[in-house]
Design a protein around this motif. Structure first.
Motif, PDB file in Angstrom:
ATOM      1  N   PHE B  63       0.861  -1.152  -0.318  1.00 54.73           N
ATOM      2  CA  PHE B  63      -0.093   0.404  -0.347  1.00 54.73           C
ATOM      3  C   PHE B  63       0.896   1.368  -0.331  1.00 54.73           C
ATOM      4  CE2 PHE B  63      -0.838  -0.875   4.268  1.00 54.73           C
ATOM      5  CZ  PHE B  63       0.436  -0.712   5.347  1.00 54.73           C
ATOM      6  N   TRP B  64       2.444   1.298  -0.024  1.00 54.71           N
ATOM      7  CA  TRP B  64       2.276   2.684  -0.161  1.00 54.71           C
ATOM      8  C   TRP B  64       2.439   3.270  -1.497  1.00 54.71           C
ATOM      9  CZ3 TRP B  64       8.986   1.731   1.419  1.00 54.71           C
ATOM     10  CH2 TRP B  64       8.634   1.163   2.622  1.00 54.71           C
ATOM     11  N   ASP B  65       2.528   2.801  -2.605  1.00 47.56           N
ATOM     12  CA  ASP B  65       1.985   3.978  -3.311  1.00 47.56           C
ATOM     13  C   ASP B  65       0.727   4.159  -3.096  1.00 47.56           C
ATOM     14  OD1 ASP B  65       2.969   1.241  -4.428  1.00 47.56           O
ATOM     15  OD2 ASP B  65       2.624   1.819  -6.630  1.00 47.56           O
ATOM     16  N   SER B  66       0.098   4.358  -1.992  1.00 44.48           N
ATOM     17  CA  SER B  66      -0.954   5.116  -2.064  1.00 44.48           C
ATOM     18  C   SER B  66      -1.015   6.535  -0.945  1.00 44.48           C
ATOM     19  CB  SER B  66      -2.500   4.654  -1.350  1.00 44.48           C
ATOM     20  OG  SER B  66      -2.193   3.505  -0.009  1.00 44.48           O
ATOM     21  N   ASP B  67      -0.057   5.741   0.031  1.00 45.10           N
ATOM     22  CA  ASP B  67       0.370   6.741   0.914  1.00 45.10           C
ATOM     23  C   ASP B  67       1.702   7.817   0.063  1.00 45.10           C
ATOM     24  OD1 ASP B  67       0.120   4.759   3.492  1.00 45.10           O
ATOM     25  OD2 ASP B  67       2.025   4.373   3.409  1.00 45.10           O
ATOM     26  N   VAL B  68       1.923   7.774  -1.109  1.00 48.71           N
ATOM     27  CA  VAL B  68       2.885   8.715  -1.783  1.00 48.71           C
ATOM     28  C   VAL B  68       1.943   9.743  -1.933  1.00 48.71           C
ATOM     29  CG1 VAL B  68       4.852   9.012  -2.993  1.00 48.71           C
ATOM     30  CG2 VAL B  68       4.935   7.365  -1.390  1.00 48.71           C
ATOM     31  N   LEU B 108       1.099  -0.163 -13.371  1.00 50.49           N
ATOM     32  CA  LEU B 108       2.005   0.164 -12.255  1.00 50.49           C
ATOM     33  C   LEU B 108       1.427   0.391 -10.872  1.00 50.49           C
ATOM     34  CD1 LEU B 108       3.815   2.995 -11.464  1.00 50.49           C
ATOM     35  CD2 LEU B 108       2.068   4.537 -12.495  1.00 50.49           C
ATOM     36  N   ASN B 109       3.109  -0.520 -10.351  1.00 54.42           N
ATOM     37  CA  ASN B 109       2.145  -0.269  -9.049  1.00 54.42           C
ATOM     38  C   ASN B 109       3.434  -1.369  -8.468  1.00 54.42           C
ATOM     39  OD1 ASN B 109       1.802  -2.777  -6.360  1.00 54.42           O
ATOM     40  ND2 ASN B 109       0.427  -2.261  -6.247  1.00 54.42           N
ATOM     41  N   ILE B 110       4.637  -0.553  -7.457  1.00 58.20           N
ATOM     42  CA  ILE B 110       5.494  -1.085  -6.838  1.00 58.20           C
ATOM     43  C   ILE B 110       5.765  -2.307  -6.510  1.00 58.20           C
ATOM     44  CG2 ILE B 110       7.699  -0.313  -5.489  1.00 58.20           C
ATOM     45  CD1 ILE B 110       6.210   2.667  -5.235  1.00 58.20           C
ATOM     46  N   TYR B 111       4.844  -3.168  -5.527  1.00 54.29           N
ATOM     47  CA  TYR B 111       5.037  -4.106  -4.677  1.00 54.29           C
ATOM     48  C   TYR B 111       4.668  -5.172  -6.185  1.00 54.29           C
ATOM     49  CZ  TYR B 111       4.001  -7.648  -1.612  1.00 54.29           C
ATOM     50  OH  TYR B 111       4.106  -8.998  -1.475  1.00 54.29           O
ATOM     51  N   HIS B 127      -4.592  -4.063  -2.573  1.00 54.81           N
ATOM     52  CA  HIS B 127      -4.396  -3.095  -2.519  1.00 54.81           C
ATOM     53  C   HIS B 127      -4.074  -2.496  -3.736  1.00 54.81           C
ATOM     54  CE1 HIS B 127      -5.920  -3.254   1.567  1.00 54.81           C
ATOM     55  NE2 HIS B 127      -5.240  -2.373   1.809  1.00 54.81           N
ATOM     56  N   GLU B 128      -3.864  -3.462  -4.946  1.00 53.04           N
ATOM     57  CA  GLU B 128      -3.432  -2.648  -6.510  1.00 53.04           C
ATOM     58  C   GLU B 128      -4.398  -1.489  -6.565  1.00 53.04           C
ATOM     59  OE1 GLU B 128      -3.018  -6.740  -7.421  1.00 53.04           O
ATOM     60  OE2 GLU B 128      -1.880  -6.209  -8.676  1.00 53.04           O
ATOM     61  N   LEU B 129      -5.586  -1.551  -7.010  1.00 55.08           N
ATOM     62  CA  LEU B 129      -6.588  -1.077  -7.507  1.00 55.08           C
ATOM     63  C   LEU B 129      -6.730   0.506  -5.934  1.00 55.08           C
ATOM     64  CD1 LEU B 129      -9.137  -3.474  -8.661  1.00 55.08           C
ATOM     65  CD2 LEU B 129      -7.010  -2.167  -9.405  1.00 55.08           C
ATOM     66  N   TYR B 130      -6.420   0.191  -5.120  1.00 57.75           N
ATOM     67  CA  TYR B 130      -6.445   0.939  -3.855  1.00 57.75           C
ATOM     68  C   TYR B 130      -5.544   1.714  -4.361  1.00 57.75           C
ATOM     69  CZ  TYR B 130      -5.830   2.731   0.573  1.00 57.75           C
ATOM     70  OH  TYR B 130      -5.096   4.054   1.551  1.00 57.75           O
ATOM     71  N   CYS B 131      -4.317   1.715  -4.452  1.00 60.77           N
ATOM     72  CA  CYS B 131      -3.368   2.295  -4.981  1.00 60.77           C
ATOM     73  C   CYS B 131      -3.527   2.957  -6.546  1.00 60.77           C
ATOM     74  CB  CYS B 131      -1.909   1.534  -4.868  1.00 60.77           C
ATOM     75  SG  CYS B 131      -1.440   0.968  -3.508  1.00 60.77           S
ATOM     76  N   LEU B 132      -4.416   2.111  -7.162  1.00 61.56           N
ATOM     77  CA  LEU B 132      -4.737   3.649  -8.746  1.00 61.56           C
ATOM     78  C   LEU B 132      -5.715   4.577  -8.089  1.00 61.56           C
ATOM     79  CD1 LEU B 132      -4.632   3.807 -11.183  1.00 61.56           C
ATOM     80  CD2 LEU B 132      -6.105   1.798 -11.402  1.00 61.56           C
ATOM     81  N   GLY B 133      -6.624   4.220  -7.399  1.00 65.58           N
ATOM     82  CA  GLY B 133      -7.310   5.004  -7.070  1.00 65.58           C
ATOM     83  C   GLY B 133      -6.885   6.284  -6.234  1.00 65.58           C
ATOM     84  N   HIS B 134      -5.863   6.223  -5.303  1.00 66.23           N
ATOM     85  CA  HIS B 134      -5.733   7.512  -4.529  1.00 66.23           C
ATOM     86  C   HIS B 134      -4.239   7.994  -6.090  1.00 66.23           C
ATOM     87  CE1 HIS B 134      -7.304   6.806  -1.013  1.00 66.23           C
ATOM     88  NE2 HIS B 134      -6.447   6.217  -0.758  1.00 66.23           N
ATOM     89  N   LEU B 135      -3.412   7.377  -6.382  1.00 67.50           N
ATOM     90  CA  LEU B 135      -2.559   8.189  -7.419  1.00 67.50           C
ATOM     91  C   LEU B 135      -3.922   8.399  -8.659  1.00 67.50           C
ATOM     92  CD1 LEU B 135      -0.725   5.211  -8.583  1.00 67.50           C
ATOM     93  CD2 LEU B 135      -0.044   7.825  -7.506  1.00 67.50           C
ATOM     94  N   ILE B 136      -4.802   8.224  -9.085  1.00 67.68           N
ATOM     95  CA  ILE B 136      -5.748   8.639  -9.643  1.00 67.68           C
ATOM     96  C   ILE B 136      -6.059  10.844  -9.177  1.00 67.68           C
ATOM     97  CG2 ILE B 136      -8.173   9.077 -10.658  1.00 67.68           C
ATOM     98  CD1 ILE B 136      -7.940   6.187 -11.064  1.00 67.68           C
ATOM     99  N   GLU B 137      -7.009   9.964  -8.115  1.00 70.73           N
ATOM    100  CA  GLU B 137      -7.611  11.522  -6.710  1.00 70.73           C
ATOM    101  C   GLU B 137      -6.378  13.120  -6.708  1.00 70.73           C
ATOM    102  OE1 GLU B 137     -10.092  11.480  -4.206  1.00 70.73           O
ATOM    103  OE2 GLU B 137      -9.236  10.167  -3.118  1.00 70.73           O
ATOM    104  N   ALA B 138      -4.512  12.322  -6.504  1.00 69.34           N
ATOM    105  CA  ALA B 138      -3.239  12.226  -6.755  1.00 69.34           C
ATOM    106  C   ALA B 138      -3.484  13.734  -8.413  1.00 69.34           C
ATOM    107  CB  ALA B 138      -2.180  12.508  -5.883  1.00 69.34           C
ATOM    108  N   GLY B 139      -3.573  12.824  -9.490  1.00 75.01           N
ATOM    109  CA  GLY B 139      -3.513  13.118 -10.542  1.00 75.01           C
ATOM    110  C   GLY B 139      -4.377  13.967 -10.918  1.00 75.01           C
TER     111      GLY B 139
END
Lengths: 611, 611
Positions: B63-68, B108-111, B127-139
């Motif tokens: 879940f690190w991608d989502s933290d960042v 695109l997922n680090i883990y 949590h791959e899709l969870y991470c993607l979701g947060h990246l989308i919100e960030a984008g």
């Protein structure tokens, strides 16, 4: 140190009333109910020592020997008072099997004979010495009841083996048992068959504790089995509550038999810590399911209380030993508190089913609806059980009720102590006692004492009792009314004022903040949803609540009603709202004795009521 | 269904006062504090995609991608209001790395690139899709803030890959994500870049939930991730609270974007269940550490409350969506309750440290002294943390505070809604708003509204508010004071009566029985041992307690004192004693805002006080 002699089971008969009825049910129903479960579950069959992996027979657990041992001990106490050929024959058969299957070297344990014979005395948590301890208590009780020393002879050989491997060869994997019990059992045996080797072995196990420190782990840390300090240095009760109180009971025996003041001092401190900081109002102990253990002072949560029946029994055992070496009514007070409440709640009113855990609050809504329910896996079960996979409690309560006379009196050359009240007759050391009372329903106690002219009679004035009358001059000594017996046939009339009392807990007990429990004499009461059609936690009593008593034969004890108030929910919609908008309505609340909870099916229940 | 438009971050500036100060600290301190921890822990470094097993680099968690991503989103919201080249450069660098290391197929997922490349989209709890979701919100946030669509382009390729494997090839190991987030993110992206494929994919994930039933297990049962029923049939909030409210937020978006009345109906029921049965007075949700989850109705224990900061944030997110499609002040009420209490308590007053859990009661004596402490492994930590191994909360609160303006207003052609109060200026749809207030310290609110002649202004009258005045004729509509704006430059003066109020909970909430919490406007208060030298659970307030207010700059809010009583312990010895022997002494209790608890070191703390 005091050295009062305990009046033994053979010297006293409970003749009628509250406990006599329970002893009758115990002998006629409960001991058979436990027997039936033990037959069904293979505990008796296991004594054939013929289990093999993969066979159809139930796989023995390493504590099964102790379950059956406690049942034998219960039978022995019953046989001491009434013949029962069925039960006696069954015990004889079990002894036959033990004789037949004991190892040549004396070793005797089902699990470590049929399953792990190569790992004897390697794992201190495998209860071998605990099982032996219970077998010793059974052997002593059976010998005292019927005069047969067959089981004691079997066990003597086993004890010789234990002495050899633990103290001579030192070939075992540990030196102090993971679950205490053998210590108090060996002292008991020593007092029946005064061979010094028994006491020496008990002393060995007591002294080793806290020396063989073991690594701290999740389920096996040092405090869990009171192994964190040498026993004389222990001042706070720690860890698994049954283990702890069995140890403390053994320590009290050691103090008495060895005249060990330092040991007595430790026992006194431990008892104080336990009863002044870690005991529920029901005499239950064990605030946590984690390790079935004591936690921190004043942490006494009601709904997640563990308060195992065995732990309340063990506290009563410890208290009953202390009362004879350190005169103070607080010991018999604690025993009484446990016996009438946290112990007795462990068996159903009909004598057929049991509670392992005895919480002080049940909220059915919290149970089982979700896997994610808060602490769902730790909330106590709410329905009385016919049996348990871990079946320590049922035969423990059976043996305690059968042996209850041993809690009543003690004496020495010049003094006679009455610690508990019931209708009984006793004869010991040339003295005769005959008590008539309907205690705990009422507080009038008539006692005829004979053969005691010139001695002093000590009558415990219970801690719950605010006022009493006695028909003779007396002085108070450590919570006892002491009166010099004027003649060889003297009638003492003691009246303990008994009335419904709202009882509070110290403010440090967060779980009971703002609440009180109804008590009447030694009995603690609760409200159950079965009687009360409102949210139990919402009930509020006025501080000067007036209670109406009525005797209920179903419980064999008084019940009470009182006017209280609950929230008027008619106009509530929001979860939170101004306190000033809260309306109350009056309700009549019914209180039943705590020991009788959950006898009419699972139900919300609560001891501590808002005031 | 209503279709109010939310006033966006770009259209509103919080200008001064309570939240403006927190936004400043957030932008100057907190976002940097989180950055520093992420550098130290290797979260930024992980974007080099060069971790190998056995190397010295910290092992990335899935879940690190989502933290960042949440940190990038926070930076974006900050950049929308103030330049910060340091932060911007760091985001650009992270985007460079994502561009460089994205798979050719778009993944695109680090883990799942450096550790388990063969298990992409096999485990729904990874949590791959969870991470993607947060990246989308960030984008989306970064695009809105600075106009750069670099990150959105990277993500568009990833989303195309997701569409292919989930909906065309159907080659994935699951169809609905274990941790919701991508749904609301895709809808948000769709509203920024209106490509139907985004909405269609979000719809797909929403619709699949509850269809791919999975076996019930300890950590992965269906309710845990709201997978127990198709979403439109869900009526009670269940399982992991953050997951749940992210789902419900996505469902609210789906209802709005698809005009789906059945979906709205489900959302409405879920919101009612959550806020009327399972929400703490602080707006926190999550009664249990087990699964960080909802439990059963009215089960709201205070000391073992989980009430994760992220869950309160997620509830606010859900509420903030509902307010625009189902006009009712209860939504903004709930958002306000969470924002001022259970969300804000998650970050320290100095902006440098965090709480993950936000209990409503802390008793230090229960913590850490024994391994066997009751639920010791589940009691919340008592000291604010610089970072967490699971670090979802710090960047979540950072992004929320930076984005707070999006909670304030919404509108359509004929109506302007003001949901939250602070000093702000806003311009949207031809309307200008300028508010001046010292809310929540006081209730006087001055609002200049321009360009709105003929429209109706809706001012939320908070649920906590018993009385208010408004300088113009109005009618009440669903908790809003609705007034027809008479001119193009109109001054509204609203005064919400704000005073200390003792607030009760429904009687079903056992944990709060007999207690009240002090509230003042939207603020909930607590007592801390740091201010109060008595046992907090022992404090009793009279129902008509009188509170003395004083503004405390340390908290940036009022504090209160009141006279109460505690037990006089002078003569207490026994653990239990007659209630009538209990003596009280008067004390002065000091109340501080709940959001400020544990800022002066670990301390006993309590929200609910006996009355």
């Amino acid at each position: 140190m005091e050295h009062l002699k305990k009046v033994k089971l053979s010297e006293i008969d409970i003749t009628s009333g509250f406990w006599a009825e329970r002893q009758k049910r115990n002998a006629e129903v409960t001991v058979y109910a436990v027997r039936d479960r033990y037959e069904e579950t293979g505990r008796f069959g296991a004594f054939d020592f013929d289990y093999t992996e993969g066979s159809d027979k139930p796989r023995p657990h390493y504590f099964w020997d102790s379950d059956v041992a406690k049942w034998i001990e219960s039978v022995a106490f019953i046989l001491a008072k009434r013949p029962d050929e069925t039960l006696r024959a069954q015990v004889e058969l079990l002894i036959d099997k033990m004789e037949a299957h004991q190892d040549e070297n004396g070793y005797l344990n089902i699990y470590h004979t049929v399953i792990e014979p190569d790992n004897r005395f390697r794992d201190r948590d495998h209860h071998e010495l605990y099982c032996l301890g219970h077998l010793i208590e059974a052997g002593v009780a059976y010998y005292n009841a019927v005069g047969s020393d067959r089981l004691l002879k079997v066990l003597d050989r086993y004890i010789d083996y234990v002495i050899r491997v633990f103290t001579v060869e030192k070939s075992t994997g540990f030196t102090s048992p993971g679950h205490e019990e053998i210590e108090l059992a060996l002292y008991k045996l020593y007092e029946t068959v005064p061979d010094e080797k028994y006491k020496k072995l008990a002393d060995f196990f007591i002294e080793e504790r806290g020396k063989d420190l073991i690594p701290i782990g999740a389920w096996c840390n040092a405090k869990y089995s009171q192994n964190h300090l040498p026993v004389r240095e222990q001042r706070t009760v720690e860890g698994h509550c049954v283990r702890a109180n069995y140890l403390y009971s053994g320590m009290a025996d050691a103090a008495r038999l060895n005249g060990d003041e330092a040991m007595l001092s430790a026992c006194r401190a431990l008892f104080g810590d336990e009863t002044e900081k870690k005991m529920y109002i029901t005499g239950g102990v064990g605030s946590s399911h984690h390790g079935e253990a004591f936690t921190v002072p004043f942490d006494l949560p009601n709904d997640t209380a563990y308060t195992e029946t065995c732990a309340a029994i063990a506290l009563a055992m410890f208290a009953n030993r202390m009362k004879d070496i350190d005169i103070d009514s607080r010991y018999a007070d604690a025993a009484e508190r446990a016996l009438y409440n946290g112990v007795l709640s462990g068996v159903s009113l009909d004598g057929r089913s049991f509670f392992y855990e005895n919480p002080l609050e049940i909220n059915l809504a919290d149970h089982g609806r979700h896997t994610s329910v808060r602490d769902g896996d730790r909330l106590p079960i709410t329905e009385r059980q016919l049996n348990f996979s871990c079946s320590c409690c049922p035969p423990n309560i059976t043996r305690l009720i059968a042996d209850l006379g041993e809690y009543f009196c003690s004496y020495d050359e010049t003094r006679v102590f009455v610690h508990q009240y019931a209708s009984f007759t006793a004869r010991f050391g040339g003295v005769g006692l005959e008590m008539q009372t309907d205690y705990p329903c009422g507080g009038k106690i008539a006692l005829k004492i004979s053969g005691a002219a010139g001695k002093t009679l000590y009558l415990r004035i219970p801690g719950w009792c605010g006022a009493f009358t006695l028909n003779a001059p007396y002085r108070m000594e450590k919570g006892y009314a002491a009166l010099d017996v004027p003649s060889d046939s003297f009638f003492a009339e003691l009246t303990l004022e008994m009335k419904p009392v709202l009882t509070a807990a110290r403010p440090e007990v967060r779980a009971d903040a703002g609440c009180a429990a109804l008590t009447y004499g030694p009995l603690v009461f609760c409200v159950e949803a079965a009687d009360n059609d409102f949210i139990l936690s919402d009930l509020r009593l006025p501080e000067n609540a007036s209670f109406t008593a009525s005797f209920d034969p179903y419980f064999g004890a008084p019940t009470f009603t009182a006017q209280g108030s609950v929230t008027e929910e008619k106009d509530l919609r929001a979860l939170y709202f101004p306190l000033k908008d809260l309306r109350q309505r009056r309700v009549t609340a019914r209180f039943i004795p705590y020991f009788g909870f959950a006898n009419r099916g699972p139900s919300d229940m609560r001891v501590w009521i808002r005031v």
